[in-house]
Motif scaffolding. Structure first.
Motif, PDB file in Angstrom:
ATOM      1  N   GLY A 271       5.716 118.531  19.969  1.00 15.39           N
ATOM      2  CA  GLY A 271       6.563 117.366  20.178  1.00 15.39           C
ATOM      3  C   GLY A 271       7.897 117.550  19.497  1.00 15.39           C
ATOM      4  N   ASP A 272       8.930 116.924  20.068  1.00 15.05           N
ATOM      5  CA  ASP A 272      10.256 117.029  19.458  1.00 15.05           C
ATOM      6  C   ASP A 272      10.675 115.727  18.788  1.00 15.05           C
ATOM      7  N   GLY A 273       9.747 114.754  18.727  1.00 11.25           N
ATOM      8  CA  GLY A 273      10.049 113.495  18.072  1.00 11.25           C
ATOM      9  C   GLY A 273      10.914 112.560  18.878  1.00 11.25           C
ATOM     10  N   HIS A 274      11.195 112.938  20.116  1.00 13.37           N
ATOM     11  CA  HIS A 274      12.066 112.092  20.929  1.00 13.37           C
ATOM     12  C   HIS A 274      11.678 112.118  22.405  1.00 13.37           C
ATOM     13  N   ALA A 275      11.819 113.279  23.049  1.00 10.54           N
ATOM     14  CA  ALA A 275      11.668 113.352  24.504  1.00 10.54           C
ATOM     15  C   ALA A 275      10.245 113.627  24.956  1.00 10.54           C
ATOM     16  N   LEU A 302      11.286 120.190  26.883  1.00  8.89           N
ATOM     17  CA  LEU A 302      10.191 121.092  26.520  1.00  8.89           C
ATOM     18  C   LEU A 302      10.625 122.538  26.689  1.00  8.89           C
ATOM     19  N   VAL A 303      11.286 122.840  27.798  1.00 11.47           N
ATOM     20  CA  VAL A 303      11.775 124.204  28.031  1.00 11.47           C
ATOM     21  C   VAL A 303      12.742 124.621  26.934  1.00 11.47           C
ATOM     22  N   ASP A 304      13.671 123.745  26.603  1.00  7.11           N
ATOM     23  CA  ASP A 304      14.658 124.071  25.567  1.00  7.11           C
ATOM     24  C   ASP A 304      13.984 124.299  24.212  1.00  7.11           C
ATOM     25  N   THR A 305      12.930 123.554  23.937  1.00  8.45           N
ATOM     26  CA  THR A 305      12.219 123.719  22.668  1.00  8.45           C
ATOM     27  C   THR A 305      11.483 125.049  22.626  1.00  8.45           C
ATOM     28  N   ARG A 311      14.638 121.668  18.194  1.00  8.19           N
ATOM     29  CA  ARG A 311      13.698 121.828  17.096  1.00  8.19           C
ATOM     30  C   ARG A 311      12.420 121.049  17.384  1.00  8.19           C
ATOM     31  N   ALA A 312      11.278 121.696  17.250  1.00  2.00           N
ATOM     32  CA  ALA A 312       9.996 121.009  17.360  1.00  2.00           C
ATOM     33  C   ALA A 312       9.718 120.272  16.061  1.00  2.00           C
ATOM     34  N   GLU A 313       9.269 119.039  16.172  1.00  2.00           N
ATOM     35  CA  GLU A 313       8.934 118.237  14.999  1.00  2.00           C
ATOM     36  C   GLU A 313       7.433 118.233  14.713  1.00  2.00           C
ATOM     37  N   ALA A 314       6.641 118.659  15.710  1.00  2.00           N
ATOM     38  CA  ALA A 314       5.188 118.663  15.526  1.00  2.00           C
ATOM     39  C   ALA A 314       4.584 119.723  16.432  1.00  2.00           C
ATOM     40  N   GLY A 315       3.385 120.174  16.075  1.00  2.00           N
ATOM     41  CA  GLY A 315       2.658 121.107  16.920  1.00  2.00           C
ATOM     42  C   GLY A 315       2.943 122.561  16.618  1.00  2.00           C
ATOM     43  N   SER A 316       2.330 123.435  17.430  1.00  2.00           N
ATOM     44  CA  SER A 316       2.470 124.874  17.202  1.00  2.00           C
ATOM     45  C   SER A 316       2.470 125.633  18.519  1.00  2.00           C
ATOM     46  N   VAL A 317       3.021 126.858  18.456  1.00  2.00           N
ATOM     47  CA  VAL A 317       3.043 127.771  19.602  1.00  2.00           C
ATOM     48  C   VAL A 317       2.547 129.122  19.112  1.00  2.00           C
ATOM     49  N   VAL A 472       0.050 124.123  37.877  1.00  2.00           N
ATOM     50  CA  VAL A 472       1.239 123.317  37.584  1.00  2.00           C
ATOM     51  C   VAL A 472       0.846 122.153  36.677  1.00  2.00           C
ATOM     52  N   ALA A 473       1.561 122.037  35.553  1.00  2.00           N
ATOM     53  CA  ALA A 473       1.412 120.875  34.674  1.00  2.00           C
ATOM     54  C   ALA A 473       2.456 119.838  35.068  1.00  2.00           C
ATOM     55  N   VAL A 474       2.026 118.608  35.225  1.00  2.00           N
ATOM     56  CA  VAL A 474       2.923 117.524  35.624  1.00  2.00           C
ATOM     57  C   VAL A 474       3.273 116.691  34.403  1.00  2.00           C
ATOM     58  N   MET A 475       4.569 116.540  34.136  1.00  2.00           N
ATOM     59  CA  MET A 475       5.017 115.726  33.014  1.00  2.00           C
ATOM     60  C   MET A 475       5.562 114.396  33.506  1.00  2.00           C
ATOM     61  N   MET A 476       5.193 113.342  32.811  1.00  2.00           N
ATOM     62  CA  MET A 476       5.732 112.006  33.065  1.00  2.00           C
ATOM     63  C   MET A 476       5.979 111.322  31.730  1.00  2.00           C
ATOM     64  N   ARG A 477       7.190 110.890  31.536  1.00  2.00           N
ATOM     65  CA  ARG A 477       7.570 110.112  30.356  1.00  2.00           C
ATOM     66  C   ARG A 477       7.103 110.748  29.056  1.00  2.00           C
ATOM     67  N   GLY A 478       7.390 112.054  28.937  1.00  2.00           N
ATOM     68  CA  GLY A 478       7.183 112.736  27.668  1.00  2.00           C
ATOM     69  C   GLY A 478       5.804 113.282  27.414  1.00  2.00           C
ATOM     70  N   ALA A 479       4.926 113.258  28.411  1.00  2.00           N
ATOM     71  CA  ALA A 479       3.567 113.767  28.218  1.00  2.00           C
ATOM     72  C   ALA A 479       3.101 114.478  29.478  1.00  2.00           C
TER      73      ALA A 479
END
Length: 510
Positions: A271-275, A302-305, A311-317, A472-479
């Motif tokens: 998560g980026d704490g916003h989008a 998400l792509v930019d992160t 900057r990611a505020e939470a989670g891991s890759v 394909v993952a579908v994103m809606m309103r930040g999730a």
């Protein structure tokens, strides 16, 4: 139908608008009645934004007529369109964070008193308008930065309508940046405007909102109005989707005979704490994994992160079981992540440089000796990439600015092929390229996956995602709302998922 109306608030008839090399509108028509909410839908590039700008007087059409309130406007200019009572609520807010609600509502149309600005009168009028017309209690002295996104949107609406002369309001993707609970506030405000007899044109990709609030719907496709739905019911979403698409999967997509390997890329709780927040994805080596989502879904962020631009505020890759630190784009590249950006001209290329200079930017250290670039080595590598990707003209010295969109995209890809990356992120990979170049780019993506790379494709084109992706993952309103496997991937189903039409249909049958 939710009510018949005889008059027409505005009518655009047989509008033609041509840009160099592109006919954006090809005889498109649209009319909206007083006291109705009229939906306008269509895929990206269908002509929706162009016809709105024609109505606004920003673009002058090459053909067709524009009537507002029964009066022909020739030409339509921003001034006479505004004087006729047409107002526009755009997706972007254009509000000043440190202004108050009152200052924002009256910006550019302040009320003067005998001793200067009539601040008290403006505050009373702003608060009354927000309460009585839009149904929201909001103190006029509250700062914009201290109110929520939905309240800011309603302040934007109040600013457009406060003069009392609005007869037509165009809402262009008004809920794209809003969370689900905030959308209801905007919907309620629009319903109140409708009851006051104002004509509303509602442009949105979210079909669940279209079926919820609209009385009639016009569908645009390839610069034309192809369908008019005079009756809007809860179950018309599939018909809207079919009208929007209007085409089958093209034969230029590559055959998929791959068998993806083990999971290579893991994204957990990102998560980026916003989008966006709580993103969990697993991608296999040799898999082409798509990310779908409308504007405001969090897809672009998400792509930019993942590339270290945010900057990611939470989670891991992690990649191949090893944690990845994506704090900067340079760090991402060092760890094997590369991005083919959505805006290649500004973010992916140095247009004044040659094909060779662009293609070798990421491997300068490999093509240098004692601090100097080995031109012979760089030229040989570039010629190899030109041949592999069929870049035209096949000239390393060609200036990138003068290449076609498809060949510019190939040059961006050439740079990363030279780097031997492990994760390729394609963001809108075929925007602005012709059909032939699309086919070549899809073949290149398929070859990358066959070679064992992890491939992510973020795209607003459902046909593209269905044609090339394994999942394909579908994103809606930040999730991530759902992930669709290849066996179930269909264009109409993907469009329904990204627009919320499937949720609407499921709710109706619950």
């Amino acid at each position: 139908m939710r009510g018949e109306m005889s008059d027409t608030a505005f009518r655009l008839k047989d509008i033609v608008k041509v840009f160099p090399g592109v006919k954006a509108l090809d005889g498109a028509s649209l009319d909206v009645r007083p006291g109705e909410v009229h939906g306008l839908v269509g895929e990206n590039g269908a002509g929706k934004s162009t016809i709105i700008k024609v109505l606004a007087g920003i673009y002058q059409p090459e053909g067709g007529t524009i009537e507002i309130g029964g009066d022909a406007l020739d030409p339509a200019t921003p001034d006479n369109v505004h004087a006729a009572g047409v107002r526009f609520i755009h997706q972007e807010l254009h509000l000043v964070p440190h202004f108050t609600v009152t200052e924002s509502v009256f910006m550019g149309q302040e009320i003067a008193g005998p001793l200067g600005l009539a601040r008290r009168a403006m505050r009373r009028k702003a608060e009354t308008f927000l309460r009585d017309t839009l149904g929201i209690e909001l103190p006029g002295n509250r700062l914009i930065r201290d109110i929520g996104p939905a309240e800011r949107k309603l302040v934007q609406v109040a600013r457009a309508l406060i003069d009392g002369h609005a007869k037509v309001v165009v809402f262009d993707e008004p809920t794209a940046p809003l969370a689900s609970e905030e959308v209801l506030k905007v919907m309620h405000a629009i319903a109140r405007l409708k009851r006051q007899g104002i004509a509303i044109l509602y442009v949105s990709h979210y079909l669940n909102e279209i079926t919820e609030i609209c009385d009639r719907v016009t569908v645009f496709r390839q610069g034309r109005d192809v369908s008019l739905f005079e009756t809007v019911t809860d179950d018309i979403a599939p018909a809207l989707v079919s009208a929007m698409i209007g085409r089958e999967l093209s034969a230029f997509f590559p055959d998929n005979r791959r068998t993806p390997g083990e999971i290579a890329l893991r994204i957990e709780g990102l998560g980026d704490g916003h989008a966006f927040e709580g993103i969990d994805l697993s991608v296999r080596r040799g898999e082409i994994f798509g990310i779908a989502g409308l504007i405001g879904s969090g897809r672009e962020e998400l792509v930019d992160t993942l590339y270290g631009l945010r900057r990611a505020e939470a989670g891991s890759v992690s990649l191949d079981g090893k944690p990845i630190q994506l704090k900067t784009a340079a760090r991402a590249v060092e760890q094997g992540f590369v991005l083919v950006p959505r805006d290649r001209r500004h973010d992916g290329l140095v247009l004044s440089m040659t094909v060779e200079e662009n293609a070798t930017l990421s491997t300068l250290d490999e093509n240098a000796a004692f601090g100097l670039v080995d031109r012979k080595k760089a030229r040989a590598k570039t010629e190899e990439l030109i041949g592999e990707l069929d870049i035209r003209p096949a000239n390393p010295a060609a200036v990138t600015r003068f290449l076609s969109g498809g060949n510019q995209q190939k040059v961006v890809l050439a740079r990363w092929l030279a780097k031997d990356a492990r994760v390729f992120i394609f963001d809108e990979p075929t925007v602005g390229v012709d059909v032939g170049a699309k086919a070549e780019i899809y073949q290149l993506i398929e070859r990358l996956a066959e070679a064992g790379a992890v491939v992510l494709i973020s795209s607003s084109d459902p046909v593209e995602l269905v044609g090339v992706c394994d999942r394909v993952a579908v994103m809606m309103r930040g999730a991530v709302s759902r992930t669709i496997d290849r066996e179930a991937l269909q264009v109409d189903r993907l469009v329904a998922a990204t627009t919320g039409a499937d949720e609407r249909r499921e709710a109706a049958h619950a």
